[in-house]
Design a protein around this motif. Sequence first.
Motif, PDB file in Angstrom:
ATOM      1  N   CYS A  54      -0.666   5.049   6.657  1.00  0.00           N
ATOM      2  CA  CYS A  54      -1.298   5.043   7.845  1.00  0.00           C
ATOM      3  C   CYS A  54      -0.422   4.382   8.866  1.00  0.00           C
ATOM      4  O   CYS A  54       0.089   3.217   8.771  1.00  0.00           O
ATOM      5  CB  CYS A  54      -2.645   4.295   7.642  1.00  0.00           C
TER       6      CYS A  54
ATOM      7  N   GLU B 290       0.192   4.108   1.053  1.00  0.00           N
ATOM      8  CA  GLU B 290      -0.304   5.180   2.130  1.00  0.00           C
ATOM      9  C   GLU B 290       0.514   4.871   3.389  1.00  0.00           C
ATOM     10  O   GLU B 290       1.212   3.980   3.458  1.00  0.00           O
ATOM     11  CB  GLU B 290      -1.906   4.855   2.262  1.00  0.00           C
TER      12      GLU B 290
ATOM     13  N   GLN C  18       0.218  -2.813   6.601  1.00  0.00           N
ATOM     14  CA  GLN C  18       0.391  -2.974   5.064  1.00  0.00           C
ATOM     15  C   GLN C  18       0.806  -1.570   4.499  1.00  0.00           C
ATOM     16  O   GLN C  18       1.188  -1.584   3.270  1.00  0.00           O
ATOM     17  CB  GLN C  18      -0.972  -3.246   4.483  1.00  0.00           C
ATOM     18  N   SER C  19       1.149  -0.896   5.243  1.00  0.00           N
ATOM     19  CA  SER C  19       1.498   0.763   4.878  1.00  0.00           C
ATOM     20  C   SER C  19       2.935   0.541   4.093  1.00  0.00           C
ATOM     21  O   SER C  19       3.852  -0.171   4.442  1.00  0.00           O
ATOM     22  CB  SER C  19       1.584   1.598   5.720  1.00  0.00           C
TER      23      SER C  19
ATOM     24  N   ARG D 111     -12.015  10.613   3.327  1.00  0.00           N
ATOM     25  CA  ARG D 111     -12.740   9.391   3.824  1.00  0.00           C
ATOM     26  C   ARG D 111     -14.173   9.812   3.932  1.00  0.00           C
ATOM     27  O   ARG D 111     -15.209   8.874   3.745  1.00  0.00           O
ATOM     28  CB  ARG D 111     -12.169   9.067   5.063  1.00  0.00           C
TER      29      ARG D 111
ATOM     30  N   SER E 187      -6.286  -3.948   0.190  1.00  0.00           N
ATOM     31  CA  SER E 187      -5.164  -2.887   0.709  1.00  0.00           C
ATOM     32  C   SER E 187      -5.049  -1.584  -0.480  1.00  0.00           C
ATOM     33  O   SER E 187      -5.460  -1.870  -1.729  1.00  0.00           O
ATOM     34  CB  SER E 187      -3.949  -3.384   0.932  1.00  0.00           C
ATOM     35  N   GLY E 188      -4.826  -0.499  -0.390  1.00  0.00           N
ATOM     36  CA  GLY E 188      -4.469   0.519  -1.217  1.00  0.00           C
ATOM     37  C   GLY E 188      -5.643   1.671  -1.124  1.00  0.00           C
ATOM     38  O   GLY E 188      -6.728   1.543  -0.436  1.00  0.00           O
ATOM     39  N   ILE E 189      -5.162   2.731  -1.567  1.00  0.00           N
ATOM     40  CA  ILE E 189      -6.073   3.754  -1.433  1.00  0.00           C
ATOM     41  C   ILE E 189      -7.419   3.890  -2.352  1.00  0.00           C
ATOM     42  O   ILE E 189      -8.663   4.209  -2.193  1.00  0.00           O
ATOM     43  CB  ILE E 189      -5.397   5.221  -1.414  1.00  0.00           C
TER      44      ILE E 189
ATOM     45  N   TYR F 199      -0.709   3.118  11.871  1.00  0.00           N
ATOM     46  CA  TYR F 199      -1.123   2.023  12.632  1.00  0.00           C
ATOM     47  C   TYR F 199      -0.930   0.565  11.743  1.00  0.00           C
ATOM     48  O   TYR F 199      -1.214  -0.599  12.191  1.00  0.00           O
ATOM     49  CB  TYR F 199      -2.703   2.132  13.326  1.00  0.00           C
ATOM     50  N   CYS F 200      -0.889   0.810  10.554  1.00  0.00           N
ATOM     51  CA  CYS F 200      -1.285  -0.304   9.750  1.00  0.00           C
ATOM     52  C   CYS F 200       0.018  -1.163   9.183  1.00  0.00           C
ATOM     53  O   CYS F 200       1.063  -0.467   8.669  1.00  0.00           O
ATOM     54  CB  CYS F 200      -2.090   0.233   8.422  1.00  0.00           C
TER      55      CYS F 200
ATOM     56  N   CYS G 119       0.688  -1.281   0.009  1.00  0.00           N
ATOM     57  CA  CYS G 119      -0.218   0.057   0.089  1.00  0.00           C
ATOM     58  C   CYS G 119       0.942   1.319  -0.002  1.00  0.00           C
ATOM     59  O   CYS G 119       1.594   1.474   0.832  1.00  0.00           O
ATOM     60  CB  CYS G 119      -0.921   0.074   1.185  1.00  0.00           C
TER      61      CYS G 119
END
Length: 353
Positions: free
Chosen positions: A71, A69, A76-77, A188, A115-117, A73-74, A67
């Motif tokens: 973020c 992005e 997958q970022s 969002r 995942s992903g924006i 906490y993530c 991803c």
Amino acid sequence: MKTVNYDNLAENSIKELPLDKETALSILTSKDIELISLINATFKVRKEYFGKTISIHIINNIQNGYCPEDCKYCAQSKDSSADIDQYTMKSDEDIVKEAKAAYEKGAFRYCMVSSGITPNPDRIEHIANVIRKIKSLYNIEVCISAGILDKEKLSILKDAGADRINHNINTSESLYPNICTTHKYSDRLRTISLAKEIGLQVCSGIIIGMGETAEDIIEMALTLNKMRVESIPVNFFIPIEGTRIKYISLLDPEYCLRVLCLFRLLNPKADIRIAAGRELHLREMEVLSFYIANSLFLDGYLNTKGSKNNKTYQMIIDAGFTLNSDFSLDELIKDEPQFLKDHSEEFSNTIKK
Ligand code: SF4
């Protein structure tokens, strides 16, 4: 603190009357509001709209990692070094097979997360086809979480049979720049508004434990109330090695329950879901959350494991709740001998000096 009348608290919530800020703050922070009385008032609201049923949701990361992005906490970022499996979209066959498995584990809803924006138009068509297949095969609701979406993409998913889209707000608007800088909170909110505009149900969750204040939590609950979202997964932050939010501390189970009560009282008709971190932060108090929330995630979260499914089924049975599913809880607890064995090893062995 002014005295709280618990009956009025429940009745006003059922009537969807506003809750004043002072009481909302006291629910989260004041021991003058007795936890058990608060849960009892909240239970009346839960019962009014959901009886004693529990809906299981099972989540599947159909695309994991890669991803762009940030973020914090993530796992997958792009900025995370967490040790996770990364893959582009799973095969249709695997996704449909996992939908079948979710259905057979008693899931009312199967939640696919990519995942992903934002997915490109081809990817949206691909996801739409998968949704059509699942809906033609199983009696299960489908939710899709695919990032920031415009009206056209949302309409394609809706026409394919998506029952809901997920788009989490995660935290309050003022805290958002500390959590993510590659997209805005307003992006969002726009996806949520557009989904509501075309008549899609919306699931939008939050994460507790990322440094937010009680005021931030009230703001999140009011934002979701204002947007009339149908579903609110309440996650309690799970620290994953390699993400940019370092371990803060274990949350206090009583505080977690108070947060759930606030979300229920401010969003009486919404599915309130105990989500990631329920085991870690609610611990031995977890069963009390059933009197507040009407839904839970089973079978783990995106990149972390949850408790064993049988433990959750048993907890639902023991507390006297019923499942919103084609399967009964008795049917679902298939390997009971193993469940009993695990427990007898833990608790029934004689003590040897
Ligand atoms: S939360 Fe979603 S957008 Fe943010 S880094 Fe993770 S996968 Fe990407």
